[in-house]
Design an enzyme around this catalytic site. Structure first.
Site, PDB file in Angstrom:
ATOM      1  NE  ARG A  52     -21.348  31.216 -32.162  1.00 39.44           N
ATOM      2  CZ  ARG A  52     -22.554  30.745 -32.450  1.00 39.44           C
ATOM      3  NH1 ARG A  52     -23.403  30.501 -31.486  1.00 39.44           N
ATOM      4  NH2 ARG A  52     -22.905  30.524 -33.694  1.00 39.44           N
ATOM      5  CG  HIS A  94     -28.780  28.731 -20.878  1.00 45.23           C
ATOM      6  ND1 HIS A  94     -29.919  27.964 -21.000  1.00 45.23           N
ATOM      7  CD2 HIS A  94     -28.501  29.180 -22.132  1.00 45.23           C
ATOM      8  CE1 HIS A  94     -30.310  27.958 -22.263  1.00 45.23           C
ATOM      9  NE2 HIS A  94     -29.462  28.669 -22.972  1.00 45.23           N
ATOM     10  CE  LYS A 112     -36.642  24.192 -24.319  1.00 47.06           C
ATOM     11  NZ  LYS A 112     -35.921  23.104 -25.011  1.00 47.06           N
TER      12      LYS A 112
END
Length: 349
Positions: A52, A94, A112
Site C-alpha cells: 500500500r 484478490h 484464500k
C-alpha cells in the site's frame, strides 16, 4: 479392520522444480510467513515487493533481502524479471489484483479466498485460460503432508462410510482488527469459514446437497458468527461453526462406520491427528514436527512444479474445487444476508 500403518505422504512436486522469480503483492502478516518459508526452505527466488505504501514495502524488502521495491502493483507487474506473483492483499482486492497480474502475463498464487464470490472466481479462471497462465488459490493446508495422508485414508475408505463431520474455527479479535471492517469484506466467512467449508467439500467429495446456515451480527455491520449444517450424498452431515467473538478449540472430527479421525486444533494447520477403530480401539497417530509455517513452502513448490509442467491449474487444488467452495460460501452468505460492498454494483477492472 483398521490399517496397520498410516500411508506415507506423497510429494507435491514429484519432478524437477524450476526456480521461479516471485513478486510479493501485499507485504502483510501472511506474506511475511510465506516469504520466510520461500527464503529459508526452498530454492525459489523472491525478487520484488509492492504494498500500500512504498515505505512498508521497503521495510519488508530490507528484512528479506528482496532487491526490488516497487512504487505500486502496476510497477511490479511491469517487471520482466517477475515470473509469478503471490497476492496477499485484503480479500476484496484478490480479484482485481489477480486479474491485473494475469493480464500482465504473470502466474498467480492468490491467498484464500481466491475471490469474494464464485462469479469473480470464474472470471479469474477464464482469464488464466485466455492468458495461458497458472492460477491457484493458496489454500496451504491442501499441500501439507498431514492433509495428503488424510486424503489417502479417505480415498482408501479406511474410515468406512462417513456419517459425521464436526469442525470449528473461532478466534478472538480486538475491535480495531480489519476483520470487523465492512470496507475490507470483514466477517469470519472469508477468513476462518473458508477453511471449514473447504474441508467439508473435501471430506464430502464435492458440494453438499443441502445447506442450512444461521448467523449473528457483530458491531460495525459485519457478520460475527455463523453456524452451518450441510448434508451430503450417502448420508454425511457436516456441522460447522466459525466466530469472531472468542477462540474455540479449532478441532475437527470425521466419523465413519469403521473408524473416527480426530484432528487437533487448528485442524487445517500442520499438526497431529488420531485415527481410532470403532471396534477394538486400535489407534494410529500422525505427528507433525518443526515450525508449521515453514510448510507454506509446499504450496510454492507445487506452483513451481506446475509451471514447469506447463499446467495452468493444480491437480491437487484445481480451480473447480475452489469454485465449489466459493459457491457454497455464496449460499451461506445468501441465507445470512451477507453482501459485500463490492457486490452491490458490478466491479469494472
Amino acid at each position: 479392520m483398521l490399517t496397520t500403518s498410516l500411508p506415507r505422504p506423497r510429494p507435491v512436486a514429484p519432478g524437477p522444480l524450476p526456480t521461479l522469480r516471485w513478486g510479493i503483492i501485499g507485504p502483510g502478516w501472511i506474506a511475511e510467513r510465506f516469504t520466510e518459508a520461500l527464503c529459508r526452505h526452498t530454492q525459489q527466488n523472491v525478487v520484488a515487493v509492492a504494498g500500500r505504501t512504498k515505505e512498508k514495502a521497503a521495510r519488508f524488502a530490507e528484512k528479506w533481502a528482496i532487491p526490488k521495491v516497487c512504487d505500486d502493483i502496476a510497477a511490479l507487474l511491469a517487471l520482466k524479471e517477475v515470473d509469478a506473483v503471490y497476492i496477499a492483499t485484503p480479500h476484496n482486492h484478490h480479484f482485481p489484483d489477480g486479474l491485473h497480474a494475469l493480464r500482465a502475463g504473470k502466474h498467480v498464487l492468490i491467498e484464500k479466498p481466491l475471490a469474494l464470490n464464485a462469479q469473480e472466481g470464474r472470471a479469474l479462471q477464464a482469464e488464466a485460460q485466455v492468458q495461458k497462465r497458472f492460477c491457484m488459490e493458496a489454500m496451504w493446508c491442501d499441500f501439507t503432508p498431514k492433509y495428503d495422508v488424510l486424503t489417502q485414508l479417505l480415498e482408501q475408505g479406511e474410515l468406512g462410510e462417513l456419517h459425521t463431520l464436526i469442525a470449528d474455527h473461532g478466534e478472538f479479535f480486538t475491535p480495531d482488527h480489519r476483520i470487523f471492517n465492512p470496507d475490507l469484506a470483514g466477517g469470519p466467512m472469508l477468513d476462518l469459514g473458508s477453511y471449514l467449508v473447504a474441508f467439508s467439500v473435501k471430506v464430502g467429495n464435492g458440494a453438499p446437497d443441502t445447506i442450512c446456515a444461521r448467523g449473528q451480527a457483530a458491531p460495525g455491520g459485519v457478520n460475527g458468527q455463523a453456524s452451518m449444517l450441510f448434508t451430503h450424498a450417502k448420508g454425511l452431515h457436516s456441522v460447522l461453526n466459525t466466530t469472531l467473538f472468542s477462540s474455540t478449540p479449532g478441532t475437527a472430527v470425521i466419523a465413519g462406520r469403521k473408524a473416527r479421525l480426530v484432528l487437533d486444533g487448528h485442524f487445517y494447520a500442520p499438526g497431529n491427528f488420531t485415527l481410532t477403530a470403532n471396534q477394538g480401539g486400535n489407534t494410529l497417530h500422525w505427528q507433525d514436527e518443526g515450525h508449521h509455517y515453514a510448510q507454506l513452502r509446499y504450496e510454492a513448490e507445487h506452483v513451481a512444479w506446475c509451471v514447469g509442467q506447463g499446467l495452468t491449474e493444480s491437480p491437487i487444488r484445481p480451480l473447480a474445487t475452489t469454485l465449489t467452495t466459493l459457491t457454497v460460501m455464496d449460499e451461506v452468505r445468501r441465507q445470512l444476508g451477507i453482501v459485500f460492498n463490492e457486490e452491490r454494483e458490478p466491479r469494472i477492472v
